[in-house]
Design an enzyme around this catalytic site. Structure first.
Site, PDB file in Angstrom:
ATOM      1  N   ILE A 384       0.827  -1.206   0.000  1.00 56.83           N
ATOM      2  CA  ILE A 384       0.000   0.000   0.000  1.00 56.83           C
ATOM      3  C   ILE A 384       0.859   1.252   0.000  1.00 56.83           C
ATOM      4  O   ILE A 384       0.560   2.234  -0.698  1.00 56.83           O
ATOM      5  CB  ILE A 384      -0.951  -0.039   1.209  1.00 56.83           C
ATOM      6  CG1 ILE A 384      -1.947  -1.200   1.048  1.00 56.83           C
ATOM      7  CG2 ILE A 384      -1.695   1.280   1.387  1.00 56.83           C
ATOM      8  CD1 ILE A 384      -2.616  -1.642   2.327  1.00 56.83           C
ATOM      9  N   ASP A 385       1.946   1.252   0.754  1.00 54.42           N
ATOM     10  CA  ASP A 385       2.804   2.425   0.843  1.00 54.42           C
ATOM     11  C   ASP A 385       3.421   2.740  -0.513  1.00 54.42           C
ATOM     12  O   ASP A 385       3.419   3.892  -0.970  1.00 54.42           O
ATOM     13  CB  ASP A 385       3.896   2.180   1.890  1.00 54.42           C
ATOM     14  CG  ASP A 385       4.348   3.457   2.576  1.00 54.42           C
ATOM     15  OD1 ASP A 385       3.732   4.512   2.356  1.00 54.42           O
ATOM     16  OD2 ASP A 385       5.315   3.393   3.355  1.00 54.42           O
ATOM     17  N   ASP A 386       3.988   1.737  -1.181  1.00 53.03           N
ATOM     18  CA  ASP A 386       4.557   1.955  -2.506  1.00 53.03           C
ATOM     19  C   ASP A 386       3.491   2.371  -3.502  1.00 53.03           C
ATOM     20  O   ASP A 386       3.723   3.243  -4.343  1.00 53.03           O
ATOM     21  CB  ASP A 386       5.257   0.687  -2.995  1.00 53.03           C
ATOM     22  CG  ASP A 386       6.675   0.588  -2.472  1.00 53.03           C
ATOM     23  OD1 ASP A 386       7.578   1.136  -3.115  1.00 53.03           O
ATOM     24  OD2 ASP A 386       6.872  -0.014  -1.413  1.00 53.03           O
ATOM     25  N   MET A 389       2.669   5.943  -2.982  1.00 52.22           N
ATOM     26  CA  MET A 389       3.771   6.796  -3.418  1.00 52.22           C
ATOM     27  C   MET A 389       3.837   6.868  -4.934  1.00 52.22           C
ATOM     28  O   MET A 389       4.058   7.940  -5.518  1.00 52.22           O
ATOM     29  CB  MET A 389       5.088   6.258  -2.847  1.00 52.22           C
ATOM     30  CG  MET A 389       6.262   7.214  -2.948  1.00 52.22           C
ATOM     31  SD  MET A 389       6.052   8.690  -1.919  1.00 52.22           S
ATOM     32  CE  MET A 389       5.782   9.940  -3.167  1.00 52.22           C
ATOM     33  N   ARG A 460      -0.102   8.924   3.815  1.00 55.92           N
ATOM     34  CA  ARG A 460       0.314   8.889   2.415  1.00 55.92           C
ATOM     35  C   ARG A 460      -0.819   8.402   1.517  1.00 55.92           C
ATOM     36  O   ARG A 460      -0.992   8.897   0.389  1.00 55.92           O
ATOM     37  CB  ARG A 460       1.544   8.000   2.246  1.00 55.92           C
ATOM     38  CG  ARG A 460       2.114   8.054   0.842  1.00 55.92           C
ATOM     39  CD  ARG A 460       3.436   7.320   0.720  1.00 55.92           C
ATOM     40  NE  ARG A 460       4.539   8.109   1.234  1.00 55.92           N
ATOM     41  CZ  ARG A 460       5.240   7.814   2.325  1.00 55.92           C
ATOM     42  NH1 ARG A 460       4.930   6.758   3.036  1.00 55.92           N
ATOM     43  NH2 ARG A 460       6.244   8.577   2.708  1.00 55.92           N
TER      44      ARG A 460
END
Length: 641
Positions: A384-386, A389, A460
């Site tokens: 999810i973070d990538d 981003m 994010r």
């Protein structure tokens, strides 16, 4: 011109010039195909485990290593010793104290490599280990590794049964993605009951602390989850001795199938060091010959993590191309939306969208595959973070095919929305990975059993949604904002799970709230900004120690470019672009920037597993300051309109 206005204009002009130098430096680091990938470094445990791995693959004959192994082991030894602390031990982050688990691993590796017991460095290391509680005080991960070579009694190590893949309620998928890859591969190894040989006469008796039991310690209360799992562990050890062999065979076969399936579309199992190493060991235990294509390729991919340029030798825990490219492209786009490097970066990112269902789909079976993984290739584990981003980067970077990019944006957005957990936050790899009682298992002291929702990723994700037109009124945004407000710390900060630590969490929580349209006069925004200002260092920068995780609260450290940038970004997101705190922070970045456009940073600011494993992302020091300078120039420009 008034003096304050002149100072402001001078600072803005200097920030603009520094921003251009930083953008030029970052652009020069871009690979020819459009991506970025910097070195990712950690502590000595990777080199220590590498020597252990050599013992598994190529045990010395008559006490002598094979020449090719000897050469590499000698390099690993030099790498380990170069980081020994004055007190004899080894730490897990720069300027941190000696850590017993890292020190025990180093001792085992160095002694195995042939360092004499009376070498002063070994004497100091041995004394330090004993002062920290001896081998008994190491974590279960270390003990399990040592048990493979009969250097720690297996009965005092956590059981890792392959039958975990047969349990109902998707039990395996209630563990974090990285833990499940380790557990399945290591369970196969343990099911073979290995007793790999060590050199004749080799043991670790001298680092056992006398009078301290190696047994698991029970809680004083009769029933706790910890005591329950200790009882379960005893039952599992009975099962290993007396259980149905047919069930064990079925479990091993199912575990093998699970592991190989996840190696198929990945650069190694999980594409990270521990499961990649264990997968080779598991294939070996299953009888795969060294020249078997699957085993040979797995070993080749593992060895690619090694950096050996003649001057230094170390292992990276993994590669970080998608993460580096996502942040690098986003920082460049914020600096110069027309930068020529952006098109290639966008095309590279679009080509790396994941289009297969992975482990995440167990809880989201009806969601169309999308998202991005951290690595070059790991299609079972987009995160999810990538994804957030990359979605931020693609919002400002146009690729060569607008129609394909538009379709990709929709898939990525839908996937990101689907991966929101039921509590309103976002985690790293899975939704609702929150069976907290699993944190009481004997194996959970690697502090990564679960993948809980966290402020940095939630912030994010909200920022990415806003960049693609998802409004404040959307239920997912409302729930995400409510989650962040509920999870603010009493002092006004937010916890950062994937970066060190409260500065990181506060930065991205404030950015997510701002992107979601939260009024910067709200109490939680004001408190977050006030907290950031209150912890600023005298030199104008910000710094935070990894010890914050141990203490459960902010612990100051020397200023770093990345953490200074996070603080500035958080303050600007909270509506503060004009305070002396922001001015002094910008001045710190200007004063510490090298003429070529980059910054230096030695301290670890990335987090793998809190309290256990930390990371040095070698581009954090460059693209986050660039982003901070760009945000400052943009915010100050708006304030003069």
């Amino acid at each position: 011109m008034s003096a304050p206005l002149q100072i402001r204009n001078t600072l803005e002009s200097a920030a603009e010039r520094a921003k251009r130098r930083a953008a030029d430096w970052l652009a020069d680091l871009q690979q020819r195909d459009g991506h970025w990938c910097a070195e990712l470094t950690a502590d000595t445990t990777l080199e220590s485990d590498y020597i252990l791995f050599q013992l598994w693959l190529y045990p010395p004959e008559d006490g002598q290593w094979m020449p090719e192994s000897r050469h590499l082991i000698d390099k690993a030894v030099r790498s380990i010793l170069s980081r020994q602390l004055p007190d004899g031990g080894f730490n897990i982050y720069v300027e941190g104290p000696s850590d017993v688990s890292a020190s025990v691993k180093a001792y085992f590796a160095l002694k195995l490599a042939g360092m004499p017991m009376d070498d002063p460095r070994m004497v100091r290391l041995r004394d330090r280990i004993l002062s920290l509680g001896g081998i008994q005080a190491a974590n279960s991960y270390v003990k399990v590794n040592l048990s493979l070579f009969d250097q720690y009694p297996r009965q005092y190590c956590p059981s890792i049964p392959p039958e975990v893949v047969l349990l109902p309620f998707n039990f395996l998928y209630q563990m974090s993605a990285w833990t499940r890859a380790i557990v399945v591969s290591l369970a196969i190894v343990h099911a073979s009951n290995p007793r790999r040989p060590v050199p004749v006469g080799f043991n670790l008796d001298e680092i056992w602390l006398p009078g301290v039991s190696p047994e698991f310690h029970k809680d004083a209360r009769w029933f706790t989850w910890h005591n329950f799992f200790l009882l379960t562990d005893r039952l599992l050890k009975w099962w290993e001795r007396s259980g149905l062999k047919s069930v064990r065979r079925r479990a091993v076969e199912k575990a093998k199938e699970w592991m190989i399936e996840r190696m198929r579309y990945s650069d190694g199992l999980g594409a990270i060091y521990p499961p990649m190493m264990y997968s080779v060991m598991a294939l070996d235990a299953l009888g795969y010959a060294p020249d078997d294509p699957l085993r040979a390729e797995s070993l080749r991919l593992f060895n690619e993590l090694c950096v050996d340029d003649g001057d230094c030798f170390f292992f990276m825990p993994c590669f970080s191309p998608v993460w580096d490219t996502g942040i690098g492209a986003y920082a460049l786009a914020q600096s110069d939306p027309k930068h020529p490097a952006l098109r290639q970066a966008a095309d590279w990112l679009l080509a790396h969208e994941v289009r297969r269902k992975g482990d995440w789909s167990v809880k989201r079976p009806d969601t169309e595959p999308s998202g991005w993984a951290f690595f070059y290739r790991n299609e079972s584990y987009p995160d999810i973070d990538d994804t957030a981003m990359v979605m931020l980067a693609l919002a400002g970077a146009a690729g060569s095919n607008p129609a394909a990019q538009k379709a990709c944006h929709k898939r990525g957005l839908d996937w990101l929305l689907a991966m929101q957990s039921s509590d309103g936050g976002w985690a790293a790899f899975d939704a609702d990975n929150n069976w907290e009682f699993l944190n009481n298992t004997p194996f959970s002291d690697h502090n990564a059993m679960l993948d809980p929702t966290c402020p940095d990723i939630t912030g994010r994700a909200l920022e990415a949604l806003a960049a693609h037109g998802v409004k404040r009124e959307h239920p997912a945004v409302r729930r995400g904002v409510e989650w962040l407000v509920r999870n603010q710390q009493p002092d006004g900060s937010w916890y950062g799970r994937w970066g060190v630590a409260y500065i990181y969490g506060t930065c991205f929580a404030l950015r997510g709230l701002a992107a979601s349209g939260e009024n910067d006069r709200e109490a939680h925004i004001l408190r977050g900004g006030e907290w950031l200002r209150s912890i600023q260092n005298a030199d104008g920068g910000w710094g935070e120690s990894c010890a914050s995780y141990d203490n459960g609260t902010f612990v100051p450290a020397s200023s770093t470019p990345s953490q200074t940038a996070w603080a500035i970004l958080g303050l600007i997101a909270g509506g503060d672009a004009a305070s002396l705190s922001v001015q002094h922070g910008i001045e710190y970045l200007l004063e510490t920037q090298r003429p070529e456009g980059y910054w230096d940073e030695e301290l670890a600011t990335g987090t793998g597993f809190p309290k256990v494993f930390y990371l040095n992302y070698h581009l954090y020091k460059d693209y986050f300051p660039l982003l901070a300078l760009s945000s400052f120039v943009k915010a100050r420009g708006k304030s003069t309109l």
